[in-house]
Write a protein that holds these residues in place. Sequence first.
Motif, mmCIF file in Angstrom:
data_model
loop_
_atom_site.group_PDB
_atom_site.id
_atom_site.type_symbol
_atom_site.label_atom_id
_atom_site.label_comp_id
_atom_site.label_asym_id
_atom_site.label_seq_id
_atom_site.Cartn_x
_atom_site.Cartn_y
_atom_site.Cartn_z
ATOM 1 N N GLN A 19 0.829 -1.208 0.000
ATOM 2 C CA GLN A 19 0.000 0.000 0.000
ATOM 3 C C GLN A 19 0.865 1.260 0.000
ATOM 4 N N SER A 20 1.951 1.230 0.766
ATOM 5 C CA SER A 20 2.868 2.386 0.786
ATOM 6 C C SER A 20 3.434 2.638 -0.602
ATOM 7 N N ARG A 21 3.779 1.566 -1.298
ATOM 8 C CA ARG A 21 4.328 1.724 -2.630
ATOM 9 C C ARG A 21 3.291 2.260 -3.607
ATOM 10 N N VAL A 22 2.027 1.825 -3.450
ATOM 11 C CA VAL A 22 0.965 2.341 -4.317
ATOM 12 C C VAL A 22 0.820 3.854 -4.120
ATOM 13 N N VAL A 23 0.864 4.289 -2.853
ATOM 14 C CA VAL A 23 0.782 5.720 -2.558
ATOM 15 C C VAL A 23 1.980 6.458 -3.164
ATOM 16 N N GLU A 24 3.167 5.864 -3.042
ATOM 17 C CA GLU A 24 4.363 6.480 -3.617
ATOM 18 C C GLU A 24 4.212 6.649 -5.121
ATOM 19 N N MET A 25 3.714 5.607 -5.804
ATOM 20 C CA MET A 25 3.548 5.678 -7.261
ATOM 21 C C MET A 25 2.613 6.821 -7.660
ATOM 22 N N ALA A 26 1.575 7.018 -6.823
ATOM 23 C CA ALA A 26 0.555 8.006 -7.163
ATOM 24 C C ALA A 26 0.954 9.427 -6.795
ATOM 25 N N THR A 27 1.824 9.596 -5.808
ATOM 26 C CA THR A 27 2.058 10.937 -5.265
ATOM 27 C C THR A 27 3.498 11.428 -5.355
ATOM 28 N N GLN A 28 4.452 10.541 -5.639
ATOM 29 C CA GLN A 28 5.849 10.959 -5.586
ATOM 30 C C GLN A 28 6.501 10.987 -6.955
ATOM 31 N N GLN A 29 7.506 11.848 -7.069
ATOM 32 C CA GLN A 29 8.326 11.889 -8.271
ATOM 33 C C GLN A 29 9.241 10.670 -8.286
ATOM 34 N N VAL A 30 9.805 10.379 -9.469
ATOM 35 C CA VAL A 30 10.647 9.199 -9.626
ATOM 36 C C VAL A 30 11.825 9.228 -8.655
ATOM 37 N N GLU A 31 12.470 10.377 -8.493
ATOM 38 C CA GLU A 31 13.627 10.471 -7.607
ATOM 39 C C GLU A 31 13.250 10.074 -6.180
ATOM 40 N N GLN A 32 12.090 10.514 -5.725
ATOM 41 C CA GLN A 32 11.628 10.152 -4.385
ATOM 42 C C GLN A 32 11.379 8.647 -4.272
ATOM 43 N N ARG A 33 10.762 8.062 -5.310
ATOM 44 C CA ARG A 33 10.438 6.631 -5.274
ATOM 45 C C ARG A 33 11.707 5.778 -5.227
ATOM 46 N N VAL A 34 12.706 6.136 -6.025
ATOM 47 C CA VAL A 34 13.945 5.360 -6.044
ATOM 48 C C VAL A 34 14.672 5.501 -4.712
ATOM 49 N N ALA A 35 14.693 6.703 -4.160
ATOM 50 C CA ALA A 35 15.330 6.915 -2.857
ATOM 51 C C ALA A 35 14.625 6.089 -1.783
ATOM 52 N N ASN A 36 13.287 6.099 -1.791
ATOM 53 C CA ASN A 36 12.526 5.322 -0.808
ATOM 54 C C ASN A 36 12.773 3.819 -0.960
ATOM 55 N N ALA A 37 12.882 3.354 -2.200
ATOM 56 C CA ALA A 37 13.131 1.930 -2.434
ATOM 57 C C ALA A 37 14.480 1.518 -1.862
ATOM 58 N N LEU A 38 15.509 2.323 -2.075
ATOM 59 C CA LEU A 38 16.828 2.008 -1.541
ATOM 60 C C LEU A 38 16.822 2.032 -0.018
ATOM 61 N N LEU A 39 16.142 3.000 0.562
ATOM 62 C CA LEU A 39 16.060 3.070 2.023
ATOM 63 C C LEU A 39 15.329 1.859 2.591
ATOM 64 N N ARG A 40 14.264 1.431 1.915
ATOM 65 C CA ARG A 40 13.502 0.274 2.374
ATOM 66 C C ARG A 40 14.375 -0.987 2.310
#
Length: 235
Positions: A145-166
């Motif tokens: 669900q967190s990833r779905v929210v990220e896809m809908a609300t975040q820019q690509v740079e934010q999504r990649v950064a969040n993925a690495l942190l996760r």
Amino acid sequence: MPLRKTLPRLDESLLTHLPPFSRLDRRQIRAILDLATARRYDAGTAIFEEGHPAERFYMLLDGYVRVIRITPTGEQVTALHIPAGQLMGIAKAIGRDTYPATALSATESIVLSWPTRLWDRFIADYDGFATETYKTLGFRLAEVQSRVVEMATQQVEQRVANALLRLINQTGRKVDGGIEIDFPITRQDLSELTATTLHTASRLLSGWEKQGLVQSKRKRITVCDPHALVVLSQT
């Protein structure tokens, strides 16, 4: 070399610290192990496949597993990664008789499995098995669900950064210069995990390498400055 090999009889101590079995005594764990099949899978091997009958459920004892979904248009998407010590392929727990995704060994992995017909027996007979299993499902659902929210609300740079942190939070190990994701991961894998293109994922990683935020080589990614990625993930 075979893709998977049956292992010799395993000791009860392998399960005593794992959540689904942590409330059980050694006699109960022995009974569970005696019903299990233990196998070693080479990296890149399918343990079970999306849409196939869910005839067994699994426990990952060692290694890492990549969970893959295929979209209606035929694209491959990495849904999540599963570290050692977790159940997987538990279609019965979500009311399915087929596997909802494919599980690929990201590294050489050791896996226990049991016939699905034993699921209800384990739930009924073993204290804590059901509670911990559904807790695991809850964590995975929250991550998706967190990833779905990220896809809908975040820019690509934010999504990649969040993925690495996760990934470093789930599987990271300290090395010289930072925290390394403790299994092979390619830029293609990262692009699938963040719903972006290989070109964009590569461009971002290359830029972050020049800034000293990450290191990427030979299918290994090390985060050198986690705080900087946290900032990028939020801006």
